[in-house]
Design an enzyme around this catalytic site. Sequence first.
Site, mmCIF file in Angstrom:
data_model
loop_
_atom_site.group_PDB
_atom_site.id
_atom_site.type_symbol
_atom_site.label_atom_id
_atom_site.label_comp_id
_atom_site.label_asym_id
_atom_site.label_seq_id
_atom_site.Cartn_x
_atom_site.Cartn_y
_atom_site.Cartn_z
ATOM 1 C CE LYS A 122 -3.813 -2.390 2.271
ATOM 2 N NZ LYS A 122 -4.471 -2.752 3.528
ATOM 3 C CD GLN A 131 -3.292 -4.546 6.646
ATOM 4 O OE1 GLN A 131 -3.217 -3.562 5.917
ATOM 5 N NE2 GLN A 131 -3.939 -5.646 6.283
ATOM 6 C CG ASP A 175 -9.147 0.114 5.230
ATOM 7 O OD1 ASP A 175 -8.885 -0.066 4.025
ATOM 8 O OD2 ASP A 175 -8.431 -0.321 6.160
#
Length: 289
Positions: free
Chosen positions: A52, A96, A119
Amino acid sequence: MILIDGKAIAEQIKQEIAEEVRQIKLKGYKIPHLAAILVGNDGGSLSYVTHKVKDCEEIGFKSTLLHFEDNISQNFLLNEIDKLNNNPDVDGFIVQLPLPKHIDEQTIINAIQPSKDVDGFHPVNVGKMVLGLPAFISATPLGIVELLKRYRIPTQGKHIVILGRSNIVGRPLSILLSQKGIDGTVTVAHSKTTNLKELCLQADILVAAMGQPGFVTADMVKHGSVVIDVGTTRVPSTETKSGWKLVGDVQFDEVAPKCSYITPVPGGVGPMTRIGLLKNTLQAAKSRS
Ligand code: NAP
């Protein structure tokens, strides 16, 4: 049969975002900044976050990786989230998942300011998505919808069967695909569904998102259907240097000849998931400028 090349489409979208970033720079505006929090040293998570950050560098975003040991407390993590929420330079950030067992994931997600939740996991963003309002949509469902659009695969009135009802893939995808404009008729199946094979055989578009390698076989798929394989399970392999490879939920070799379109694993949905995060971060930066 047409192979849906998620890698090529993702590369194309990356170039489009990179061009937007160039324009932002030319106009003298602040460049988009994505931050990522990683807790612990799980190999899979480390590799996802590294990719990412690399994606951000490639398209000209600023990126920050905050990496903490897995013994940090929940309060410590909440404090770090608070700092990112209040840092005007950060447009969006992710934590994460999964997190160590002593940290409650929902509490952490709830602490992220919705306008920075790129997200798309915060209940406010999920709720807005359900209502069809502008929201950050989680990357995998967003990527799948984009793939269908870019390949001009008709969805209106089609029966779309989704295997899996998780909060990050199956459930949000079912909502997106049944919304006005996409207009699919969606069935969501799960581990308690009894007539799975019959359902799959009715599908014009079949999405497998279970994490059950090779579950979908040729006898479950209608001739001419579209098959989207979201599954990615790491299995041991002697063919790769790493000693493992990614396997999808679909028996690709036997299913592909029956399909009009199919995604491979790897190279199908996976690369599009990475793009979703970049798109959301760009959107976050634009809404701030
Ligand atoms: P998850 O949270 O474990 O959910 C799996 C879903 O599949 C659940 O709803 C479960 O039903 C259902 N299921 C499991 N076994 C089943 C069976 N035998 N029959 C019918 N339904 C069954 O997984 P997830 O996070 O959604 O991920 C699913 C897969 O996609 C995994 O392989 C994951 O690695 C992959 N993935 C890939 C990407 C990508 O970018 N390519 C992104 C995200 C996830 P219940 O609800 O009844 O338990």
